[in-house]
Design a protein around this motif. Structure first.
Motif, PDB file in Angstrom:
ATOM      1  N   ILE A  10       4.275  -7.132 -40.015  1.00 56.30           N
ATOM      2  CA  ILE A  10       4.285  -5.765 -40.565  1.00 56.30           C
ATOM      3  C   ILE A  10       4.642  -5.782 -42.054  1.00 56.30           C
ATOM      4  O   ILE A  10       4.010  -5.102 -42.869  1.00 56.30           O
ATOM      5  CB  ILE A  10       5.261  -4.878 -39.750  1.00 56.30           C
ATOM      6  CG1 ILE A  10       4.619  -4.621 -38.377  1.00 56.30           C
ATOM      7  CG2 ILE A  10       5.527  -3.558 -40.465  1.00 56.30           C
ATOM      8  CD1 ILE A  10       5.527  -3.916 -37.413  1.00 56.30           C
ATOM      9  N   ALA A  11       5.624  -6.570 -42.432  1.00 55.16           N
ATOM     10  CA  ALA A  11       6.039  -6.635 -43.842  1.00 55.16           C
ATOM     11  C   ALA A  11       4.894  -7.142 -44.720  1.00 55.16           C
ATOM     12  O   ALA A  11       4.642  -6.615 -45.812  1.00 55.16           O
ATOM     13  CB  ALA A  11       7.265  -7.543 -43.982  1.00 55.16           C
ATOM     14  N   ARG A  14       2.256  -4.490 -44.996  1.00 57.77           N
ATOM     15  CA  ARG A  14       2.751  -3.425 -45.860  1.00 57.77           C
ATOM     16  C   ARG A  14       2.578  -3.798 -47.352  1.00 57.77           C
ATOM     17  O   ARG A  14       2.159  -2.974 -48.170  1.00 57.77           O
ATOM     18  CB  ARG A  14       4.244  -3.199 -45.554  1.00 57.77           C
ATOM     19  CG  ARG A  14       4.785  -1.906 -46.090  1.00 57.77           C
ATOM     20  CD  ARG A  14       6.210  -1.741 -45.574  1.00 57.77           C
ATOM     21  NE  ARG A  14       6.929  -0.855 -46.450  1.00 57.77           N
ATOM     22  CZ  ARG A  14       7.586   0.238 -46.027  1.00 57.77           C
ATOM     23  NH1 ARG A  14       7.636   0.535 -44.751  1.00 57.77           N
ATOM     24  NH2 ARG A  14       8.211   1.017 -46.876  1.00 57.77           N
ATOM     25  N   GLU A  15       2.891  -5.065 -47.668  1.00 58.24           N
ATOM     26  CA  GLU A  15       2.750  -5.543 -49.057  1.00 58.24           C
ATOM     27  C   GLU A  15       1.277  -5.557 -49.483  1.00 58.24           C
ATOM     28  O   GLU A  15       0.921  -5.061 -50.552  1.00 58.24           O
ATOM     29  CB  GLU A  15       3.368  -6.948 -49.177  1.00 58.24           C
ATOM     30  CG  GLU A  15       3.489  -7.455 -50.604  1.00 58.24           C
ATOM     31  CD  GLU A  15       4.180  -6.446 -51.545  1.00 58.24           C
ATOM     32  OE1 GLU A  15       3.750  -6.373 -52.726  1.00 58.24           O
ATOM     33  OE2 GLU A  15       5.118  -5.705 -51.106  1.00 58.24           O
ATOM     34  N   ARG A  18      -0.032  -2.002 -49.839  1.00 57.01           N
ATOM     35  CA  ARG A  18       0.558  -1.328 -51.005  1.00 57.01           C
ATOM     36  C   ARG A  18      -0.274  -1.643 -52.244  1.00 57.01           C
ATOM     37  O   ARG A  18      -0.610  -0.764 -53.031  1.00 57.01           O
ATOM     38  CB  ARG A  18       2.000  -1.788 -51.193  1.00 57.01           C
ATOM     39  CG  ARG A  18       2.812  -0.906 -52.145  1.00 57.01           C
ATOM     40  CD  ARG A  18       4.230  -1.428 -52.299  1.00 57.01           C
ATOM     41  NE  ARG A  18       4.244  -2.805 -52.828  1.00 57.01           N
ATOM     42  CZ  ARG A  18       4.092  -3.096 -54.122  1.00 57.01           C
ATOM     43  NH1 ARG A  18       3.945  -2.121 -55.003  1.00 57.01           N
ATOM     44  NH2 ARG A  18       4.102  -4.345 -54.512  1.00 57.01           N
ATOM     45  N   CYS A  37      -6.053   0.777 -41.743  1.00 56.44           N
ATOM     46  CA  CYS A  37      -4.749   1.131 -41.164  1.00 56.44           C
ATOM     47  C   CYS A  37      -4.866   1.828 -39.822  1.00 56.44           C
ATOM     48  O   CYS A  37      -4.184   1.478 -38.863  1.00 56.44           O
ATOM     49  CB  CYS A  37      -3.987   2.058 -42.115  1.00 56.44           C
ATOM     50  SG  CYS A  37      -3.654   1.325 -43.707  1.00 56.44           S
ATOM     51  N   LEU A  70       6.037   2.984 -40.390  1.00 53.96           N
ATOM     52  CA  LEU A  70       4.933   2.441 -41.199  1.00 53.96           C
ATOM     53  C   LEU A  70       3.793   3.460 -41.295  1.00 53.96           C
ATOM     54  O   LEU A  70       3.228   3.688 -42.368  1.00 53.96           O
ATOM     55  CB  LEU A  70       4.420   1.139 -40.574  1.00 53.96           C
ATOM     56  CG  LEU A  70       3.193   0.527 -41.265  1.00 53.96           C
ATOM     57  CD1 LEU A  70       3.553   0.044 -42.676  1.00 53.96           C
ATOM     58  CD2 LEU A  70       2.625  -0.634 -40.450  1.00 53.96           C
ATOM     59  N   TRP A  73       4.718   6.197 -43.666  1.00 52.77           N
ATOM     60  CA  TRP A  73       4.696   5.679 -45.042  1.00 52.77           C
ATOM     61  C   TRP A  73       3.258   5.556 -45.552  1.00 52.77           C
ATOM     62  O   TRP A  73       2.930   5.969 -46.670  1.00 52.77           O
ATOM     63  CB  TRP A  73       5.423   4.321 -45.076  1.00 52.77           C
ATOM     64  CG  TRP A  73       5.417   3.670 -46.438  1.00 52.77           C
ATOM     65  CD1 TRP A  73       6.271   3.934 -47.461  1.00 52.77           C
ATOM     66  CD2 TRP A  73       4.510   2.664 -46.908  1.00 52.77           C
ATOM     67  NE1 TRP A  73       5.976   3.160 -48.553  1.00 52.77           N
ATOM     68  CE2 TRP A  73       4.889   2.372 -48.237  1.00 52.77           C
ATOM     69  CE3 TRP A  73       3.426   1.986 -46.327  1.00 52.77           C
ATOM     70  CZ2 TRP A  73       4.214   1.420 -49.021  1.00 52.77           C
ATOM     71  CZ3 TRP A  73       2.768   1.031 -47.108  1.00 52.77           C
ATOM     72  CH2 TRP A  73       3.152   0.761 -48.445  1.00 52.77           C
ATOM     73  N   LEU A  74       2.382   4.987 -44.673  1.00 53.43           N
ATOM     74  CA  LEU A  74       0.976   4.827 -45.071  1.00 53.43           C
ATOM     75  C   LEU A  74       0.327   6.177 -45.395  1.00 53.43           C
ATOM     76  O   LEU A  74      -0.345   6.338 -46.415  1.00 53.43           O
ATOM     77  CB  LEU A  74       0.182   4.150 -43.944  1.00 53.43           C
ATOM     78  CG  LEU A  74       0.402   2.647 -43.771  1.00 53.43           C
ATOM     79  CD1 LEU A  74      -0.189   2.177 -42.434  1.00 53.43           C
ATOM     80  CD2 LEU A  74      -0.185   1.857 -44.930  1.00 53.43           C
ATOM     81  N   GLU A  77       1.660   7.364 -48.751  1.00 57.37           N
ATOM     82  CA  GLU A  77       1.157   6.591 -49.895  1.00 57.37           C
ATOM     83  C   GLU A  77      -0.311   6.902 -50.190  1.00 57.37           C
ATOM     84  O   GLU A  77      -0.716   7.050 -51.339  1.00 57.37           O
ATOM     85  CB  GLU A  77       1.315   5.089 -49.618  1.00 57.37           C
ATOM     86  CG  GLU A  77       2.742   4.597 -49.651  1.00 57.37           C
ATOM     87  CD  GLU A  77       3.382   4.698 -51.036  1.00 57.37           C
ATOM     88  OE1 GLU A  77       2.817   4.091 -51.976  1.00 57.37           O
ATOM     89  OE2 GLU A  77       4.412   5.393 -51.173  1.00 57.37           O
TER      90      GLU A  77
END
Ligand SMILES: [Zn+2]
Length: 358
Positions: A10-11, A14-15, A18, A37, A70, A73-74, A77
């Motif tokens: 997941i991290a 996410r990076e 982003r 996503c 997540l 957040w997505l 963003e």
């Protein structure tokens, strides 16, 4: 699969995402990201929710919470990026479409004063400065005003129906502006100083120099002690004001029923300055006015005593003057209303002479 692996996947995603969101330059870039996503087939979130089943049951709620965070957040963003892209797009458009105040304006079609009216106004201005009043009279007249009161004998050829447009009986379309002389003198006592612009009608077949309707300006002055020299001085000043100080004038004896003595007035040719050319038939002179001293019979007709008062009168055709001034070859052009002809006579293309000192 253990928790550490789940968390690091997941991290990493996410990076990656982003950066992808930052690099998105268009709505279609953002759409690709949304598919990556949230896609139903191979969307990251859907796959991770499926993988939760591989986790030990006690870790599943934490995993679910992580994925929901997540997801939120997505969405945030992507929406942010979308808003900023729209703002940038708007700014660029505003930059491109910025109004440049230094550009010249959009030209618009401007009308023009008819050349006949321009000449008429120029003539009126000159006489108004000299203290004349501008008056008008009816275009439908009687034989009395058009002829009888102006000392035309009953058998005068102008009364012929081939020259004059009769309506019925005594009624006719005036053939000159002179009947207004009678109307003015019936209404006002001397001193009289008027000009009379207006339409007149003749039973003429239209050709390059004749039209059945055209414009005249009549002038009339009646007072004690008015002499022929006053007429000459007035007309010389008028012609010089209209055509410039170099304009010369000459009188030739003539005959009109309502003036005695009468004269045809010529001015030096506008085109050749008097040397002789086609327009003046090599004579150097152009005939522009008819004039004379008001006939005593006319004064008697309106009960003004010719032993006490005298006067002069003059008349000119505006079309003829306009044709000379603007070098217009055909009188019919004035009547046709053709914009291509008329728009050549914008007022600012033609300045009136204002340099006479005498
Ligand atoms: Zn000439």
């Amino acid at each position: 699969m253990d928790w550490r692996e789940f968390e690091s996947t997941i991290a990493r995603f996410r990076e990656d995402i982003r950066r992808a969101i930052q690099d998105a330059r268009s709505e279609s870039d953002l759409q690709d990201i949304r598919v990556r996503c949230f896609g139903r087939q191979r969307g990251f979130l859907r796959e991770q929710f499926k993988r939760m089943a591989d986790l030990p049951p006690d870790l599943r709620p934490r995993a679910g919470q992580l994925l929901n965070e997540l997801k939120e957040w997505l969405e945030r963003e992507i929406a942010d990026r979308q808003r900023r892209l729209q703002e940038t797009h708007l700014e660029e458009r505003l930059k491109q479409e910025r109004i440049d105040w230094t550009l010249p304006g959009t030209p618009y079609w401007r009308g023009a004063v008819h050349p006949i009216q321009q000449v008429r106004q120029a003539i009126e201005d000159i006489f108004l400065e000299m203290g004349y009043a501008v008056v008008s009279g009816p275009e439908i007249e009687t034989d009395y005003y058009n002829f009888g009161a102006l000392n035309f004998p009953p058998d005068h050829p102008a009364r012929d129906m081939w020259d004059t447009l009769y309506i019925h009986g005594e009624w006719l379309l005036r053939t000159h502006t002179s009947p207004v002389q009678i109307r003015v003198m019936q209404r006002y006592r001397p001193p009289i100083r008027v000009i009379v612009p207006g339409k007149v009608y003749r039973h003429d077949e239209p050709d390059a120099t004749h039209a059945p309707v055209f414009h005249q300006i009549e002038g009339l002055v009646v007072d004690r002690g008015i002499r022929f020299s006053d007429l000459r001085g007035t007309l010389a000043y008028f012609l010089q004001r209209l055509f410039g100080p170099a304009c010369k004038m000459r009188f030739r004896p003539s005959y009109f029923p309502f003036t005695e003595p009468s004269a045809e007035v010529d001015m030096s040719c506008l085109l050749c300055g008097g040397r002789g050319c086609g327009a003046c038939k090599q004579s150097g002179w152009l005939e522009v006015l008819g004039a004379g001293m008001v006939h005593p019979n006319v004064l008697r007709e309106v009960r003004i005593d010719p032993e006490v008062y005298s006067g002069f009168a003059f008349g000119l055709g505006i079309e003829r003057l306009a044709m000379l001034m603007f070098r217009i070859p055909d009188i019919r052009l004035f009547l046709q209303g053709d914009v291509r002809f008329l728009e050549q006579f914008r007022v600012d293309t033609w300045a009136f002479r204002d340099d006479v000192t005498s």
